[in-house]
Design a protein around this motif. Sequence first.
Motif, PDB file in Angstrom:
ATOM      1  N   VAL A 169      -3.128  20.579  20.098  1.00 25.40           N
ATOM      2  CA  VAL A 169      -4.298  20.263  20.913  1.00 25.40           C
ATOM      3  C   VAL A 169      -4.694  21.479  21.740  1.00 25.40           C
ATOM      4  N   VAL A 170      -5.986  21.782  21.758  1.00 29.04           N
ATOM      5  CA  VAL A 170      -6.525  22.828  22.620  1.00 29.04           C
ATOM      6  C   VAL A 170      -7.390  22.174  23.683  1.00 29.04           C
ATOM      7  N   VAL A 171      -7.155  22.530  24.933  1.00 30.22           N
ATOM      8  CA  VAL A 171      -8.002  22.086  26.039  1.00 30.22           C
ATOM      9  C   VAL A 171      -8.722  23.310  26.582  1.00 30.22           C
ATOM     10  N   ILE A 172     -10.048  23.285  26.560  1.00 32.94           N
ATOM     11  CA  ILE A 172     -10.837  24.398  27.085  1.00 32.94           C
ATOM     12  C   ILE A 172     -11.331  24.016  28.470  1.00 32.94           C
ATOM     13  N   GLY A 173     -10.880  24.757  29.470  1.00 37.26           N
ATOM     14  CA  GLY A 173     -11.214  24.465  30.858  1.00 37.26           C
ATOM     15  C   GLY A 173      -9.979  24.061  31.626  1.00 37.26           C
ATOM     16  N   SER A 174      -9.655  24.804  32.696  1.00 36.26           N
ATOM     17  CA  SER A 174      -8.402  24.552  33.410  1.00 36.26           C
ATOM     18  C   SER A 174      -8.623  23.987  34.802  1.00 36.26           C
ATOM     19  N   ILE A 224     -10.766  32.039  19.928  1.00 34.88           N
ATOM     20  CA  ILE A 224     -10.751  31.522  18.551  1.00 34.88           C
ATOM     21  C   ILE A 224      -9.636  32.189  17.761  1.00 34.88           C
ATOM     22  N   GLU A 225      -9.590  33.508  17.849  1.00 34.52           N
ATOM     23  CA  GLU A 225      -8.545  34.244  17.138  1.00 34.52           C
ATOM     24  C   GLU A 225      -7.162  33.912  17.690  1.00 34.52           C
ATOM     25  N   ALA A 226      -7.082  33.725  18.997  1.00 35.32           N
ATOM     26  CA  ALA A 226      -5.785  33.397  19.604  1.00 35.32           C
ATOM     27  C   ALA A 226      -5.267  32.061  19.083  1.00 35.32           C
ATOM     28  N   VAL A 227      -6.137  31.066  18.998  1.00 34.04           N
ATOM     29  CA  VAL A 227      -5.715  29.756  18.490  1.00 34.04           C
ATOM     30  C   VAL A 227      -5.339  29.847  17.019  1.00 34.04           C
ATOM     31  N   ARG A 228      -6.118  30.574  16.255  1.00 33.72           N
ATOM     32  CA  ARG A 228      -5.803  30.732  14.824  1.00 33.72           C
ATOM     33  C   ARG A 228      -4.450  31.414  14.640  1.00 33.72           C
ATOM     34  N   LYS A 229      -4.196  32.434  15.453  1.00 38.21           N
ATOM     35  CA  LYS A 229      -2.921  33.148  15.347  1.00 38.21           C
ATOM     36  C   LYS A 229      -1.756  32.227  15.698  1.00 38.21           C
ATOM     37  N   LEU A 230      -1.933  31.423  16.731  1.00 37.15           N
ATOM     38  CA  LEU A 230      -0.870  30.509  17.162  1.00 37.15           C
ATOM     39  C   LEU A 230      -0.603  29.397  16.156  1.00 37.15           C
ATOM     40  N   THR A 231      -1.567  29.163  15.266  1.00 35.38           N
ATOM     41  CA  THR A 231      -1.442  28.070  14.291  1.00 35.38           C
ATOM     42  C   THR A 231      -1.375  28.591  12.857  1.00 35.38           C
ATOM     43  N   ASP A 232      -1.006  29.867  12.711  1.00 37.51           N
ATOM     44  CA  ASP A 232      -0.895  30.483  11.379  1.00 37.51           C
ATOM     45  C   ASP A 232      -2.197  30.353  10.588  1.00 37.51           C
ATOM     46  N   GLY A 233      -3.316  30.473  11.300  1.00 39.83           N
ATOM     47  CA  GLY A 233      -4.622  30.470  10.637  1.00 39.83           C
ATOM     48  C   GLY A 233      -5.223  29.093  10.431  1.00 39.83           C
ATOM     49  N   ARG A 234      -4.464  28.041  10.667  1.00 43.76           N
ATOM     50  CA  ARG A 234      -4.945  26.694  10.367  1.00 43.76           C
ATOM     51  C   ARG A 234      -5.956  26.171  11.382  1.00 43.76           C
ATOM     52  N   GLY A 235      -5.725  26.422  12.659  1.00 40.85           N
ATOM     53  CA  GLY A 235      -6.541  25.862  13.712  1.00 40.85           C
ATOM     54  C   GLY A 235      -5.881  24.643  14.332  1.00 40.85           C
ATOM     55  N   ALA A 236      -6.494  24.106  15.362  1.00 34.64           N
ATOM     56  CA  ALA A 236      -5.942  22.975  16.096  1.00 34.64           C
ATOM     57  C   ALA A 236      -6.401  21.658  15.485  1.00 34.64           C
ATOM     58  N   GLN A 251     -17.324  27.359  20.388  1.00 37.04           N
ATOM     59  CA  GLN A 251     -16.012  27.899  20.037  1.00 37.04           C
ATOM     60  C   GLN A 251     -15.102  26.821  19.464  1.00 37.04           C
ATOM     61  N   ALA A 252     -15.232  25.615  19.968  1.00 35.15           N
ATOM     62  CA  ALA A 252     -14.385  24.522  19.483  1.00 35.15           C
ATOM     63  C   ALA A 252     -14.544  24.329  17.981  1.00 35.15           C
ATOM     64  N   LEU A 253     -15.758  24.459  17.479  1.00 35.98           N
ATOM     65  CA  LEU A 253     -16.002  24.308  16.046  1.00 35.98           C
ATOM     66  C   LEU A 253     -15.295  25.377  15.233  1.00 35.98           C
ATOM     67  N   GLN A 254     -15.084  26.549  15.835  1.00 34.29           N
ATOM     68  CA  GLN A 254     -14.473  27.668  15.131  1.00 34.29           C
ATOM     69  C   GLN A 254     -12.944  27.647  15.189  1.00 34.29           C
ATOM     70  N   MET A 255     -12.387  26.876  16.125  1.00 32.07           N
ATOM     71  CA  MET A 255     -10.928  26.917  16.288  1.00 32.07           C
ATOM     72  C   MET A 255     -10.237  25.622  15.855  1.00 32.07           C
ATOM     73  N   VAL A 256     -11.000  24.667  15.324  1.00 33.23           N
ATOM     74  CA  VAL A 256     -10.403  23.403  14.917  1.00 33.23           C
ATOM     75  C   VAL A 256     -10.049  23.445  13.434  1.00 33.23           C
ATOM     76  N   ALA A 257      -8.990  22.753  13.042  1.00 26.89           N
ATOM     77  CA  ALA A 257      -8.529  22.731  11.654  1.00 26.89           C
ATOM     78  C   ALA A 257      -9.432  21.842  10.796  1.00 26.89           C
ATOM     79  N   ARG A 258      -9.250  21.904   9.505  1.00 23.52           N
ATOM     80  CA  ARG A 258      -9.968  21.011   8.587  1.00 23.52           C
ATOM     81  C   ARG A 258      -9.630  19.561   8.926  1.00 23.52           C
ATOM     82  N   GLN A 259     -10.622  18.714   8.882  1.00 22.97           N
ATOM     83  CA  GLN A 259     -10.527  17.317   9.319  1.00 22.97           C
ATOM     84  C   GLN A 259     -10.085  17.202  10.778  1.00 22.97           C
ATOM     85  N   GLY A 260     -10.341  18.238  11.551  1.00 26.49           N
ATOM     86  CA  GLY A 260     -10.000  18.200  12.961  1.00 26.49           C
ATOM     87  C   GLY A 260     -11.008  17.397  13.765  1.00 26.49           C
ATOM     88  N   ARG A 261     -10.604  17.077  14.991  1.00 27.22           N
ATOM     89  CA  ARG A 261     -11.457  16.290  15.882  1.00 27.22           C
ATOM     90  C   ARG A 261     -11.777  17.089  17.136  1.00 27.22           C
TER      91      ARG A 261
END
Length: 346
Positions: A169-174, A224-236, A251-261
């Motif tokens: 899970v990625v949360v954008i905004g702290s 986006i690249e940071a999330v991809r790197k942390l997930t071996d390219g798959r996304g969240a 950005q959320a659209l670019q960092m989410v995995a296939r069939q992601g929500r």
Amino acid sequence: MRVARFHAPEDIRIEDAPEPTPGAGDVKIRVRACSACGTDVKISRFGHQNITPPRVMGHEIAGEVVEVGADVKGWAAGDRVQVIAAIPCGKCRECLAGRMTICPNQTSMGYQFDGGFAEFMVVPSTVLAVDGLNRIPEGVSYAEASVAEPLACAINAQELVRIEPGNVVVVIGSGPIGCLHVRVAKSKGAGRVFLVELSRERLDMAANLVNPDAAICAAEEDPIEAVRKLTDGRGADVVITAAASGVAQEQALQMVARQGRISFFGGLPKDKPTITLDSNLVHYRELMIIGANGSSPTHNKRALAMIADGSVPVLDLITHRLPLEQVLEGIGIVSRGEAIKVTIEP
């Protein structure tokens, strides 16, 4: 008594007012804690279409019952209570179908009704009619109970976006709601939770409290690249945009995995409500984009229970406690991002 009243944008006054008297179906409470949020900042600057001034602000409310109307049953002086903010009508098609968060007839505390930036306030009969006055569990402070309302909103969003055990899970905004999203996701068994924020100072403050599996400063690296790197390219599996940012939604659209929500939790400014969306990404990757709007009375009860059992701690998120006379200072602290959660204690 003393109250903080909205008269016009940039015109909030701390002033005297007579103590309110409850009607036959109402409950009067002594406000013990009313937390401030980003919505209060927006109201202070721009007003709101549902607010006819003068209006006492404040909608994250906890207090002690001091008087009940003649027709009220089940409540008595001394009861410790939390009050819902959004009040569904309970009678329309959406409410009857259990979809109270999208009630078209919704009213709100601090909008159509005087809110909690006051020493005393009346909980209207409409709140009691939808079971929106909740007992504060033993061991939960008034300050903690005042955070139940924003927590309820996070619970609603995560139920809609279906956080599942093991999900990334990625949360954008702290801000406070982002911190709550991190903790709710962990309570639901998320495998890893990453927190993304533009401000290094704000990110560090939040990360030290909620301990995400990774804290990504979007001003220092491409998130986006940071999330991809942390997930071996798959996304969240799930991305929650807990910020009023169109860029975050894109950005959320670019960092989410296939069939992601994707949960579009944070609303966008009224003067800039649109984003550029690559619909082919949604189409070919079978992505799901889900809105989230507020909470229901049931979500508020769940939030209080999660605070009580420790599954979502909130006390340490309250970084500032101020008296009613310092409401304006508190709203300023929120607007400048200098706090996680500011609680007003009349």
